[in-house]
Design a protein around this motif. Structure first.
Motif, PDB file in Angstrom:
ATOM      1  N   MET A  76      40.215  47.501  46.959  1.00 25.00           N
ATOM      2  CA  MET A  76      39.096  46.618  46.649  1.00 25.00           C
ATOM      3  C   MET A  76      37.945  46.983  47.567  1.00 25.00           C
ATOM      4  O   MET A  76      38.146  47.646  48.580  1.00 25.00           O
ATOM      5  N   ASP A  80      34.720  42.415  48.577  1.00 21.87           N
ATOM      6  CA  ASP A  80      35.804  41.664  47.946  1.00 21.87           C
ATOM      7  C   ASP A  80      36.860  41.267  48.975  1.00 21.87           C
ATOM      8  O   ASP A  80      37.367  40.145  48.955  1.00 21.87           O
ATOM      9  N   GLU A  83      35.431  38.458  51.107  1.00 20.56           N
ATOM     10  CA  GLU A  83      35.362  37.223  50.307  1.00 20.56           C
ATOM     11  C   GLU A  83      36.737  36.572  50.212  1.00 20.56           C
ATOM     12  O   GLU A  83      36.893  35.370  50.434  1.00 20.56           O
ATOM     13  N   ARG A  84      37.743  37.362  49.886  1.00 26.04           N
ATOM     14  CA  ARG A  84      39.093  36.810  49.738  1.00 26.04           C
ATOM     15  C   ARG A  84      39.684  36.364  51.070  1.00 26.04           C
ATOM     16  O   ARG A  84      40.380  35.353  51.132  1.00 26.04           O
ATOM     17  N   SER A 129      34.665  37.156  43.229  1.00 30.31           N
ATOM     18  CA  SER A 129      35.237  38.401  42.736  1.00 30.31           C
ATOM     19  C   SER A 129      36.694  38.190  42.389  1.00 30.31           C
ATOM     20  O   SER A 129      37.393  37.428  43.036  1.00 30.31           O
TER      21      SER A 129
END
Length: 130
Positions: A76, A80, A83-84, A129
């Protein structure tokens, strides 16, 4: 990549991922050369190979074999991943502290510059995302 919470990256893992994110698909030798070009402490090939193998096991890197050489790419983007990771950290805080942590977030947001709050509202409206 599964939807479970992503693992935190330790120092060398962060360095390896940063190198992969900046280079794209790379071999262990590519990453090693990149790391050692900037490091005070030279890393061993086997150390970097082990870290990259473990990152692949954690599903953060994708391994592709070509002949006898493994090529790795990020599973990723860095955005991403961040963000995760952030979403997982916030979920952990909410699980642990409930509304108390949300009150602290709200107070912190209210203390921000109005332009920054406007930008955060814009970002909050974006779909996360996958």
């Amino acid at each position: 990549m599964s939807q479970e919470r992503l693992p935190e990256l330790h120092e060398l893992e962060r360095e390896v991922m940063a190198e992969i994110w900046s280079r794209g698909e790379s071999t262990v030798r590519d990453v090693l050369d990149g790391l050692n070009a900037r490091a005070e402490k030279t890393r061993a090939y086997t150390t970097v190979m082990t870290v990259m193998s473990r990152l692949a096991e954690k599903e953060l890197l994708v391994r592709r074999r070509s002949g006898k050489t493994d090529h790795y790419s990020a599973a990723m983007s860095q955005d991403d991943y961040e963000e995760r990771r952030a979403a997982g950290e916030v979920a952990d805080l909410v699980d642990a502290y409930g509304d108390t942590v949300l009150v602290h977030f709200a107070r912190s947001i209210q203390q921000l510059d109005p332009e920054r709050r406007k930008e955060l509202r814009r970002l909050a409206g974006k779909k996360p995302s996958a």
